[in-house]
Design a protein around this motif. Structure first.
Motif, short mmCIF file in Angstrom:
data_model
loop_
_atom_site.label_atom_id
_atom_site.label_comp_id
_atom_site.label_asym_id
_atom_site.label_seq_id
_atom_site.Cartn_x
_atom_site.Cartn_y
_atom_site.Cartn_z
N ARG A 36 -5.97 0.18 -11.87
CA ARG A 36 -5.07 1.35 -12.03
C ARG A 36 -3.78 1.40 -11.29
O ARG A 36 -3.16 2.08 -11.25
N GLU A 37 -3.93 0.57 -10.14
CA GLU A 37 -2.60 0.37 -9.46
C GLU A 37 -1.87 -0.78 -9.58
O GLU A 37 -0.68 -0.88 -9.47
N ILE A 38 -2.34 -1.86 -10.14
CA ILE A 38 -1.84 -3.29 -10.48
C ILE A 38 -1.85 -3.53 -12.11
O ILE A 38 -2.79 -3.37 -12.86
N ILE A 39 -0.94 -3.60 -12.82
CA ILE A 39 -0.89 -4.57 -14.01
C ILE A 39 -0.56 -6.06 -13.86
O ILE A 39 0.72 -6.32 -13.17
N THR A 40 -1.17 -7.16 -14.17
CA THR A 40 -0.78 -8.29 -14.05
C THR A 40 -0.50 -8.98 -15.41
O THR A 40 -1.21 -8.94 -16.32
N PHE A 51 3.27 -2.59 -9.84
CA PHE A 51 2.55 -1.82 -9.15
C PHE A 51 2.90 -0.51 -9.47
O PHE A 51 3.92 0.15 -9.87
N LEU A 52 1.63 0.42 -9.82
CA LEU A 52 1.71 1.79 -10.43
C LEU A 52 1.41 2.95 -9.36
O LEU A 52 0.62 2.73 -8.58
N LYS A 75 6.09 6.34 -10.35
CA LYS A 75 7.16 4.96 -10.35
C LYS A 75 6.48 3.75 -10.47
O LYS A 75 5.13 3.74 -10.44
N ILE A 76 7.03 2.68 -11.12
CA ILE A 76 6.73 1.35 -11.21
C ILE A 76 7.32 0.31 -10.58
O ILE A 76 8.55 0.52 -10.53
N LEU A 77 6.84 -0.51 -9.68
CA LEU A 77 7.58 -1.25 -9.06
C LEU A 77 7.29 -2.68 -9.77
O LEU A 77 5.82 -3.06 -9.64
N THR A 78 8.14 -3.33 -9.88
CA THR A 78 7.76 -4.87 -10.62
C THR A 78 8.45 -5.94 -9.62
O THR A 78 9.43 -6.00 -9.00
N PRO A 123 12.25 -10.50 -6.84
CA PRO A 123 11.72 -11.99 -6.96
C PRO A 123 11.26 -12.33 -5.79
O PRO A 123 11.97 -12.37 -4.71
N LEU A 124 10.04 -12.89 -5.67
CA LEU A 124 9.26 -13.35 -4.53
C LEU A 124 8.50 -14.73 -4.65
O LEU A 124 8.07 -15.03 -5.98
#
Length: 174
Positions: free
Chosen positions: A50-54, A73-74, A78-81, A126-127
């Motif tokens: 529920r917190e991460i979509i891969t 990250f949900l 918000k969504i952080l990509t 970008p990481l």
């Protein structure tokens, strides 16, 4: 809270990565970067659906996307990509020989990662993720964390901003 569970699970997976690499060195069995990535992504996605979509980039698209995977990250609002490129430490040289990799086109992978992160619908961060293990005494990194007690195995997975890594590469180091 969920955030603390997520943090604890990231630390646990980092330590698991350290152990996998330590064991591979000890018995002389090389474990590939892709294998480590698959194990880590599967474990974290399974624990935090529920917190991460891969989104794992297909191998044939990696050269175009500049990434091994994306994480979304949900939260409630918000969504952080993030866009990730993984590299494994060469334990003998204590370096990342593939860090300044150039594809068939001659373009540096790091430039592609950074460029592709900012030109899509979503702005992505970008990481690089570095998979690490080194024998005791071989390398002594500084420990800047003021929250957690020093434990090198927590550096099994190290994350760095790609633009900072590009600055280091441009300075001639890997």
């Amino acid at each position: 809270t969920k955030d603390m569970d997520l943090c604890a699970d990231f630390i646990a997976q980092s330590r698991a990565t350290w152990r996998i690499l330590r064991n591979s060195v000890r018995i002389g069995f090389s474990v590939g970067e892709e294998t480590i990535t698959d194990i880590n992504l599967l474990t974290l996605q399974n624990k935090h659906p529920r917190e991460i979509i891969t989104y794992k980039c297909p191998k044939h698209l990696e050269a175009q996307l500049g990434a091994d995977w994306k994480w979304f990250f949900l939260s409630a609002s918000k969504i952080l990509t993030f866009r990730f490129q993984a590299k494994k430490l060469n334990v003998n040289g204590c370096n990342y020989p593939e860090l300044d990799y150039r594809g068939k086109s001659g373009q540096r992978q790091i430039d592609l990662l950074i460029d592709r992160s900012s030109n899509g619908y979503l702005r992505e961060i970008p990481l690089y993720i570095f998979y690490n293990y080194w024998p005791r005494g071989k390398f002594k990194p500084s420990w800047n964390c003021q929250t957690l007690k020093k434990n090198p195995s927590m550096l099994g997975c190290g994350v760095a901003y790609a633009k900072s890594i590009r600055d280091i590469l441009n300075g001639g180091s890997n």
